[in-house]
Scaffold this motif. Structure first.
Motif, PDB file in Angstrom:
ATOM      1  N   LEU A  73       0.800  -1.229   0.000  1.00 32.54           N
ATOM      2  CA  LEU A  73       0.000   0.000   0.000  1.00 32.54           C
ATOM      3  C   LEU A  73       0.828   1.272   0.000  1.00 32.54           C
ATOM      4  O   LEU A  73       0.276   2.362  -0.181  1.00 32.54           O
ATOM      5  N   TYR A  77      -0.107   4.264   4.926  1.00 30.97           N
ATOM      6  CA  TYR A  77      -1.387   3.590   4.698  1.00 30.97           C
ATOM      7  C   TYR A  77      -2.310   3.810   5.900  1.00 30.97           C
ATOM      8  O   TYR A  77      -1.869   4.120   7.005  1.00 30.97           O
ATOM      9  N   ARG A 189      -4.534   2.569   0.748  1.00 33.00           N
ATOM     10  CA  ARG A 189      -3.392   3.387   0.332  1.00 33.00           C
ATOM     11  C   ARG A 189      -3.781   4.857   0.457  1.00 33.00           C
ATOM     12  O   ARG A 189      -4.920   5.234   0.166  1.00 33.00           O
TER      13      ARG A 189
END
Length: 437
Positions: A73, A77, A189
Motif C-alpha cells: 500500500l 497507509y 493506500r
C-alpha cells in the motif's frame, strides 16, 4: 523495517494474496484469542472490534505485518473503520464464492488501493472451515464456479493473510467441534506514488500488459510493449464472452497510448449505456459504472484525460459517471482533470458526484478542489446507501481530504464532520485531523 522484495510484490500482483507470520511472541495470539471469545460472548462488536480489543494495535505494529502493508500500500497507509470478526461455529456450511461489497459502493480497482487483512489468532486445521481463496481472481467480476475448490488457508496460530480487496473467497464447511475465528480488517493506500524504485520485470502470457502496468505504478521498470494484435483485432476482442480475453484487450489498447484512446472511449460510451442498469440490479452494491474500459483508459494514462474531461460534460449521466471512474482508476496522472471533477461534485446524478469524489481521493492533493470537497462534507442530498453507510458522497469527500492530510482550508469543516452521525465520515474526519500533527 525490511522492505518487501520485488519477487514478493510481483507474486502479490499475480496471485492477489500474501501470507505473513508476525514476529510477535505466541503469547500475544493466545491472549487475543481469549479476548475475542470474551468479547463475542456478549455479541459481535462489528466495527467496534478494535475499540473493544485495543491489544490488536500490537498486531498492526508488528514489523513483519507493517513491512507487508507498506510494500503493498505504500507508506502512510490507513486502517479504515470497517472491520469484523467472523466466527464460524461447528456445523456451519460452506459459503458461496463472493467478493466483499465494493468499498463505499465505489469502483473496484485493479490497482491495490484497498486490501483485506485476515488474522487467525488460533491454528486453523482443514476440518475447521478455513477461508478459501481463488488466487489470481482479483481482476474479475465473473466469479468461480461452485466446482472450484480454491486454496484453503490452513495455518498456524497468529497467521496474517493480506489479500487484494477484490479477490474471490469464501468460508468452507466447519466439520470440527471448534469455532473458527477470522478477524478481518480493511486498509487503504493514501499516497499514489510509491517513492522507491524497483527492478525490471517483463511478465509474458495472459495478463502480461496488466501486470506490467501495475509494476510501473509501483515504480518498477516494465516497458510498454506494443501488442502483437492489430487495433481492429483488439477492438473485436472487446466483445469476447470471456472476461479474461476482454481484460487483456483493454490493457493492450491502453498500452498503445493515444492510438488506443478513441477505441477505448467508444467502448466506454457503449459499456456505460449498456451495463449501468444490470450493475445496479446485481444486488451487491455494485457501482453502475463498474466497467472494463476504465482499466484500459487508466493504462493509457494522461493522453486519455482530455477525452475523459469532455465526457464529464456529456448529456448522459452514465457516461459522465463512467468517465469519473476512469479518471479515478488513473489516479495522479489525471490531476489535470481535478477541476472538472470538483465541478462534477454538484452534478444532478448522485453517481457522478460519488465517483468524482472517489476519483479525487486518488490524485494527491489538488488545492483547487478543496473547496468543493469541503462543501460536499455537508451535502444533504439523498444517496443510495452501500452496505453499512448511508452517506457515501460525504464519506468519499472525507476520505479524499484525509488522504490529502486535511488541507488548512478544510480543517473547520472536518472538525464539524467529526460530529456527524455517520461513523465512516466521523472516522475519516478524525484521521484527517490527526494526520496534520
Amino acid at each position: 523495517m525490511t522492505r518487501l522484495s520485488d519477487a514478493a510484490l510481483q507474486d502479490f500482483i499475480i496471485q492477489g494474496y500474501r501470507v505473513v507470520q508476525p514476529t510477535a511472541a505466541t503469547e500475544l495470539h493466545g491472549e487475543l484469542h481469549r479476548q475475542v471469545e470474551r468479547v463475542l460472548a456478549t455479541g459481535n462488536p462489528g466495527n467496534a472490534l478494535i475499540d473493544r480489543i485495543p491489544l490488536l494495535h500490537q498486531l498492526f505494529a508488528d514489523p513483519a505485518v507493517d513491512a507487508a502493508l507498506t510494500g503493498i500500500l505504500g507508506p502512510g497507509y490507513a486502517l479504515c473503520r470497517h472491520c469484523h470478526c467472523h466466527d464460524l461455529a461447528p456445523g456451519t456450511q460452506s459459503q458461496n464464492w463472493h467478493k466483499d461489497y465494493p468499498f463505499g459502493g465505489n469502483m473496484r480497482y485493479h490497482r491495490p488501493r484497498y486490501i483485506l487483512m485476515l488474522y487467525y489468532p488460533h491454528e486453523v486445521t482443514p476440518d475447521m472451515g478455513p477461508t478459501a481463496l481463488v488466487p489470481g481472481t482479483q481482476y474479475y467480476m465473473d466469479g468461480p464456479s461452485d466446482e472450484v475448490e480454491g486454496l484453503p488457508l490452513t495455518c498456524a496460530a497468529g497467521t496474517v493473510v493480506i489479500t487484494h480487496y477484490e479477490i474471490w473467497h469464501r468460508a468452507t464447511t466447519n466439520s470440527s467441534t471448534r469455532t473458527r475465528y477470522m478477524l478481518k480488517f480493511l486498509f487503504t493506500r493514501t499516497q499514489e506514488r510509491t517513492p522507491e524504485q524497483r527492478s525490471r520485470w517483463m511478465p509474458t502470457g495472459r495478463h502480461a500488459a496488466l501486470y506490467r502496468t501495475l509494476w510501473r505504478w509501483y515504480g518498477g521498470q516494465a516497458p510498454a510493449l506494443r501488442p502483437q494484435r492489430t487495433v481492429a483485432a483488439l477492438q473485436e476482442a472487446l466483445q469476447n464472452p470471456d472476461e479474461r480475453v476482454r481484460i487483456d484487450a483493454y490493457y493492450d489498447l491502453g498500452t498503445l497510448g493515444a492510438e488506443g484512446v478513441p477505441v477505448l472511449m467508444a467502448a466506454l460510451k457503449d459499456e456505460s449505456a449498456r451495463r449501468w442498469q444490470a450493475n445496479l440490479e446485481r444486488g451487491d452494491f455494485t457501482n453502475p459504472s463498474q466497467l472494463e474500459s476504465p482499466y484500459g483508459l487508466a493504462a493509457a494514462g494522461a493522453v486519455a484525460v482530455p477525452a475523459l474531461v469532455e465526457a464529464l460534460q456529456d448529456g448522459d449521466w452514465w457516461l459522465r459517471a463512467g468517465a469519473a471512474n476512469a479518471l479515478g482508476c488513473m489516479g495522479i496522472e489525471a490531476q489535470k482533470a481535478a477541476t472538472a471533477l470538483a465541478a462534477a461534485l454538484q452534478d444532478d446524478s448522485e453517481w457522478v458526484c460519488r465517483n468524482a469524489a472517489d476519483a479525487l481521493s486518488n490524485m494527491g492533493q489538488v488545492p483547487a478542489a478543496v473547496p468543493a470537497l469541503t462543501q460536499a462534507l455537508d451535502d444533504s442530498r439523498a444517496m443510495t446507501p452501500w452496505s453499512l453507510s448511508d452517506a457515501p458522497l460525504r464519506e468519499n469527500a472525507a476520505m479524499a481530504l484525509a488522504k490529502w492530510r486535511a488541507p488548512t482550508a478544510a480543517v473547520a469543516a472536518l472538525q464539524q464532520a467529526r460530529q456527524q452521525s455517520n461513523e465512516y465520515v466521523r472516522s475519516w474526519a478524525e484521521w484527517a485531523l490527526d494526520r496534520r500533527f
